[in-house]
Design a protein around this motif. Structure first.
Motif, mmCIF file in Angstrom:
data_model
loop_
_atom_site.group_PDB
_atom_site.id
_atom_site.type_symbol
_atom_site.label_atom_id
_atom_site.label_comp_id
_atom_site.label_asym_id
_atom_site.label_seq_id
_atom_site.Cartn_x
_atom_site.Cartn_y
_atom_site.Cartn_z
ATOM 1 N N VAL A 30 0.880 -1.177 0.000
ATOM 2 C CA VAL A 30 0.000 0.000 0.000
ATOM 3 C C VAL A 30 0.910 1.217 0.000
ATOM 4 O O VAL A 30 1.931 1.229 0.703
ATOM 5 N N TYR A 66 -1.550 -0.990 -3.850
ATOM 6 C CA TYR A 66 -2.790 -0.222 -3.760
ATOM 7 C C TYR A 66 -2.443 1.223 -3.384
ATOM 8 O O TYR A 66 -1.488 1.464 -2.635
ATOM 9 N N GLN A 68 -3.229 4.506 -1.359
ATOM 10 C CA GLN A 68 -3.973 4.873 -0.151
ATOM 11 C C GLN A 68 -4.394 6.336 -0.182
ATOM 12 O O GLN A 68 -3.578 7.222 -0.472
ATOM 13 N N ASP A 93 -6.981 1.957 -1.111
ATOM 14 C CA ASP A 93 -7.066 1.747 0.332
ATOM 15 C C ASP A 93 -7.418 3.078 0.993
ATOM 16 O O ASP A 93 -6.925 4.139 0.575
ATOM 17 N N ASN A 95 -7.461 5.346 4.464
ATOM 18 C CA ASN A 95 -6.775 5.443 5.752
ATOM 19 C C ASN A 95 -7.676 6.098 6.802
ATOM 20 O O ASN A 95 -8.007 7.288 6.696
ATOM 21 N N THR A 137 -10.153 -1.273 -0.133
ATOM 22 C CA THR A 137 -9.827 -1.790 1.188
ATOM 23 C C THR A 137 -9.751 -0.621 2.178
ATOM 24 O O THR A 137 -9.626 0.536 1.773
ATOM 25 N N LYS A 139 -8.295 0.741 6.170
ATOM 26 C CA LYS A 139 -7.373 0.488 7.285
ATOM 27 C C LYS A 139 -7.785 1.360 8.468
ATOM 28 O O LYS A 139 -7.931 2.578 8.318
#
Ligand SMILES: Cc1cc2nc3c(=O)[nH]c(=O)nc-3n(C[C@H](O)[C@H](O)[C@H](O)COP(=O)(O)O)c2cc1C
Length: 322
Positions: A30, A66, A68, A93, A95, A137, A139
């Protein structure tokens, strides 16, 4: 079981991804976060943080990277996600974990864990903005000040159709202080419709085993642990397959540092090479006592040729001594 390389701003950039994925065992990377405010960022911002976009979003070893994004407003996050996908990002992704005061004050990162509705709105907007074939995705940490909203936040992420969720097993309040609370992920994992990736304080194969035992997760993300021990992912893979793997010795790590100087010099102004090498030695010191010795030998040096000469001398002296 999959192993991911953690995003680390100012540390895990394109050159570090190149080095660590070359060592092996990493399934996905990432980028450092792209800070999104209100505008559509120019392509050059994405290419700067993710030069792999010029190569189908893959590191030279073929590992996907990916992109972010970090920001608090759904619409700007969506248009920038769309742009990243158009530029070839294999995945996006989001954050929600960054603890930095400056970032949190300007409406991004872990501060948003206090607002599950906004987490939903952001993930939902990004999910709808990129093609269905592009994974989105997320995180997070366990929470901002405490874990009271963890369930609401994770439900929001599932409802917004995120593809996978990485959980750094600490709150923002916990900072980076050990331990990581892997057991706090277990309930989420057990009831999750999507893969959950455990992250935080995995420094060794033994930590990996403990983490999967406590969290129940199969997939993990490695940050500082793999910087300290560049073949940690390979070692973990080997234990899973019950294979024997030769653990990297210090001379192999030194070879990696030599290559790191070369790829760093190709990417940045020459004056930055020294700092990057010293920064990595700072992490390596935890695993290899010799890294502290080499750090002393290079600490006043700045230029790539001086660093390279010091590393070569170190190698000769070390080889003679063993
Ligand atoms: C210097 C540094 C920079 C980081 N930058 C990011 C970042 O850009 N995006 C992100 O999601 N997490 C970032 N993190 C958090 C890591 O991805 C990871 O969650 C954390 O370090 C815990 O994992 P570890 O114990 O394996 O290092 C950063 C952590 C550190 C130490």
């Amino acid at each position: 079981m999959r192993i991911f390389l953690a995003p680390m701003e100012g540390v895990v950039d394109h050159t570090m991804r190149t080095m660590l994925t070359q060592v092996g065992g990493i399934d996905r990377c990432v980028t450092e976060f792209v800070r999104v405010t209100t505008t559509l960022l120019p392509p050059k911002t994405f290419y700067r943080l993710c030069p792999e976009l010029h190569k189908q979003g893959l590191t030279p070893s073929g590992v996907p990277v990916y992109v972010q994004l970090l920001g608090g407003q759904p619409e700007p996050m969506a248009i920038n996600a769309e742009r990243a996908a158009q530029l070839g990002a294999p995945g996006i992704d989001i954050n929600f974990g960054c603890p930095a005061k400056q970032v949190n004050r300007s409406d991004g990162g872990s501060v948003l864990l206090q607002e599950p509705d906004r987490v939903f709105a952001i993930v939902d907007a990004v999910r709808k903005a990129v093609p269905a074939s592009t994974p989105v995705t997320v995180k997070i940490r366990l929470g901002f000040n405490d874990r009271s909203l963890l369930e609401d936040v994770t439900q929001a992420i599932f409802a917004a159709n995120a593809s996978e969720l990485t959980i750094h097993a600490r709150t923002k309040e916990d900072g980076y202080k050990p331990p990581a609370y892997w057991d706090a992920i277990a309930d989420i994992y057990a009831n999750s419709p999507i893969p959950i990736i455990a992250n935080g304080e995995i420094w060794s194969v033994a930590d990996y085993h403990q983490c999967i035992k406590e969290s129940g997760c199969q997939d993990i993300m490695l940050g500082r642990g793999i910087l300290a021990c560049p073949d940690l992912a390979r070692q973990i893979n080997a234990t899973q397959l019950e294979q024997h793997v030769r653990v990297m010795d210090w001379l192999m790590v030194v070879e990696l540092l030599v290559q790191f100087c070369v790829v760093t010099e190709a990417m940045y102004e020459r004056k930055y090479v020294g700092n990057r090498v010293k920064q990595w030695l700072g992490y390596l010191r935890r695993q290899y006592p010799q890294a502290a010795v080499l750090f002393e030998q290079v600490k006043r040096l700045k230029w790539p040729e001086d660093i390279a000469a010091a590393i070569a001398l170190h190698k000769t002296e070390y080889s003679k001594a063993i």
